[in-house]
Write a protein that holds these residues in place. Structure first.
Motif, PDB file in Angstrom:
ATOM      1  N   LEU A   1       3.929   5.671  -2.956  1.00 45.37           N
ATOM      2  CA  LEU A   1       5.171   6.199  -3.537  1.00 45.37           C
ATOM      3  C   LEU A   1       5.285   5.965  -5.044  1.00 45.37           C
ATOM      4  N   GLY A   2       4.500   5.071  -5.583  1.00 47.59           N
ATOM      5  CA  GLY A   2       4.528   4.844  -7.027  1.00 47.59           C
ATOM      6  C   GLY A   2       5.631   3.912  -7.493  1.00 47.59           C
ATOM      7  N   CYS A   3       6.151   3.090  -6.597  1.00 47.76           N
ATOM      8  CA  CYS A   3       7.162   2.098  -6.981  1.00 47.76           C
ATOM      9  C   CYS A   3       6.486   0.926  -7.686  1.00 47.76           C
ATOM     10  N   LYS A   4       7.308   0.111  -8.321  1.00 50.25           N
ATOM     11  CA  LYS A   4       6.825  -1.137  -8.912  1.00 50.25           C
ATOM     12  C   LYS A   4       7.616  -2.281  -8.287  1.00 50.25           C
ATOM     13  N   ILE A   5       7.043  -3.452  -8.303  1.00 47.47           N
ATOM     14  CA  ILE A   5       7.744  -4.637  -7.796  1.00 47.47           C
ATOM     15  C   ILE A   5       8.658  -5.153  -8.898  1.00 47.47           C
ATOM     16  N   ASP A   6       9.944  -5.263  -8.598  1.00 54.30           N
ATOM     17  CA  ASP A   6      10.904  -5.851  -9.538  1.00 54.30           C
ATOM     18  C   ASP A   6      10.913  -7.365  -9.412  1.00 54.30           C
ATOM     19  N   TRP A   7      10.873  -7.851  -8.176  1.00 58.52           N
ATOM     20  CA  TRP A   7      10.806  -9.286  -7.929  1.00 58.52           C
ATOM     21  C   TRP A   7      10.426  -9.542  -6.467  1.00 58.52           C
TER      22      TRP A   7
ATOM     23  N   LYS B   1      -2.485  11.859  -3.950  1.00 52.62           N
ATOM     24  CA  LYS B   1      -2.865  10.473  -3.638  1.00 52.62           C
ATOM     25  C   LYS B   1      -3.826  10.395  -2.451  1.00 52.62           C
ATOM     26  N   LYS B   2      -3.824  11.415  -1.597  1.00 55.63           N
ATOM     27  CA  LYS B   2      -4.692  11.450  -0.417  1.00 55.63           C
ATOM     28  C   LYS B   2      -4.532  10.191   0.444  1.00 55.63           C
ATOM     29  N   TYR B   3      -3.275   9.803   0.652  1.00 52.87           N
ATOM     30  CA  TYR B   3      -2.939   8.657   1.509  1.00 52.87           C
ATOM     31  C   TYR B   3      -3.288   9.022   2.949  1.00 52.87           C
ATOM     32  N   LYS B   4      -4.158   8.271   3.587  1.00 51.75           N
ATOM     33  CA  LYS B   4      -4.695   8.679   4.878  1.00 51.75           C
ATOM     34  C   LYS B   4      -3.687   8.670   6.022  1.00 51.75           C
TER      35      LYS B   4
ATOM     36  N   ASP C   1       7.247   5.084   6.295  1.00 50.62           N
ATOM     37  CA  ASP C   1       6.462   3.910   5.938  1.00 50.62           C
ATOM     38  C   ASP C   1       5.746   3.386   7.185  1.00 50.62           C
ATOM     39  N   PRO C   2       4.870   2.403   7.055  1.00 54.36           N
ATOM     40  CA  PRO C   2       4.123   1.908   8.215  1.00 54.36           C
ATOM     41  C   PRO C   2       4.992   1.244   9.289  1.00 54.36           C
ATOM     42  N   PHE C   3       6.281   1.092   9.027  1.00 52.22           N
ATOM     43  CA  PHE C   3       7.189   0.401   9.948  1.00 52.22           C
ATOM     44  C   PHE C   3       8.189   1.382  10.554  1.00 52.22           C
ATOM     45  N   ARG C   4       7.900   2.683  10.426  1.00 51.88           N
ATOM     46  CA  ARG C   4       8.687   3.810  10.949  1.00 51.88           C
ATOM     47  C   ARG C   4      10.017   4.008  10.245  1.00 51.88           C
ATOM     48  N   ASN C   5      10.195   3.421   9.085  1.00 48.78           N
ATOM     49  CA  ASN C   5      11.362   3.742   8.260  1.00 48.78           C
ATOM     50  C   ASN C   5      11.092   5.086   7.596  1.00 48.78           C
ATOM     51  N   CYS C   6      12.090   5.953   7.587  1.00 48.22           N
ATOM     52  CA  CYS C   6      11.935   7.285   7.010  1.00 48.22           C
ATOM     53  C   CYS C   6      12.741   7.394   5.718  1.00 48.22           C
ATOM     54  N   ILE C   7      12.076   7.856   4.674  1.00 46.07           N
ATOM     55  CA  ILE C   7      12.759   8.170   3.431  1.00 46.07           C
ATOM     56  C   ILE C   7      12.700   9.682   3.293  1.00 46.07           C
ATOM     57  N   LYS C   8      13.870  10.302   3.356  1.00 50.32           N
ATOM     58  CA  LYS C   8      13.962  11.753   3.256  1.00 50.32           C
ATOM     59  C   LYS C   8      14.472  12.106   1.866  1.00 50.32           C
TER      60      LYS C   8
ATOM     61  N   GLU D   1       0.840  -1.206   0.000  1.00 48.52           N
ATOM     62  CA  GLU D   1       0.000   0.000   0.000  1.00 48.52           C
ATOM     63  C   GLU D   1       0.877   1.260   0.000  1.00 48.52           C
ATOM     64  N   PHE D   2       1.930   1.260   0.815  1.00 44.93           N
ATOM     65  CA  PHE D   2       2.796   2.428   0.920  1.00 44.93           C
ATOM     66  C   PHE D   2       3.728   2.560  -0.287  1.00 44.93           C
TER      67      PHE D   2
END
Length: 120
Positions: free
Chosen positions: A26-32, A85-88, A108-115, A20-21
């Motif tokens: 974020l608009g990523c895609k799954i590579d594998w 995206k209006k991500y709640k 992210d939902p696991f408290r990882n921060c991407i700055k 979901e996140f």
């Protein structure tokens, strides 16, 4: 000697929340995706343009609450896309730093921060 790329491994605890996140927001895609067996923890790679991240449910792979700094161009465009995206769970803003960058932090939902950071 040549260092080609750094790919961080971030700890996740829910495949559903991670997708979901990272995919929807974020608009990523799954590579594998990889599991040693159907009931094993998930290890997967997601990407968006040059940003590549590994996400792992395996104990010992990464520490929840990690911080990543992603240097980029187009931070205001990214900010507008995220706002639309209006991500709640997230509504980040852009901050101007004393060291001459614009920064946009997402958690992210696991408290990882991407700055995300762009030089002014």
């Amino acid at each position: 000697m040549n260092f080609e790329q750094v790919v961080p491994i971030l700890r996740i605890f829910s495949e559903e929340k991670a997708k979901e996140f990272y995919l929807d927001y974020l608009g990523c895609k799954i590579d594998w995706e990889h599991r040693f067996s159907p009931d094993s923890p998930l290890y997967m790679q997601v990407s968006r343009l040059e940003l590549i991240l590994n996400l792992s449910e395996h104990h010992g792979d990464g520490t929840p609450g990690s911080y990543l700094l992603v240097r980029m161009k187009g931070i205001k465009e990214l900010h507008e896309k995220l706002k639309s995206k209006k991500y709640k769970y997230m509504n980040p803003g852009i901050q101007e730093t004393p060291w001459g960058t614009y920064e946009l932090a997402v958690y992210d939902p696991f408290r990882n921060c991407i700055k995300f950071s762009e030089a002014i």
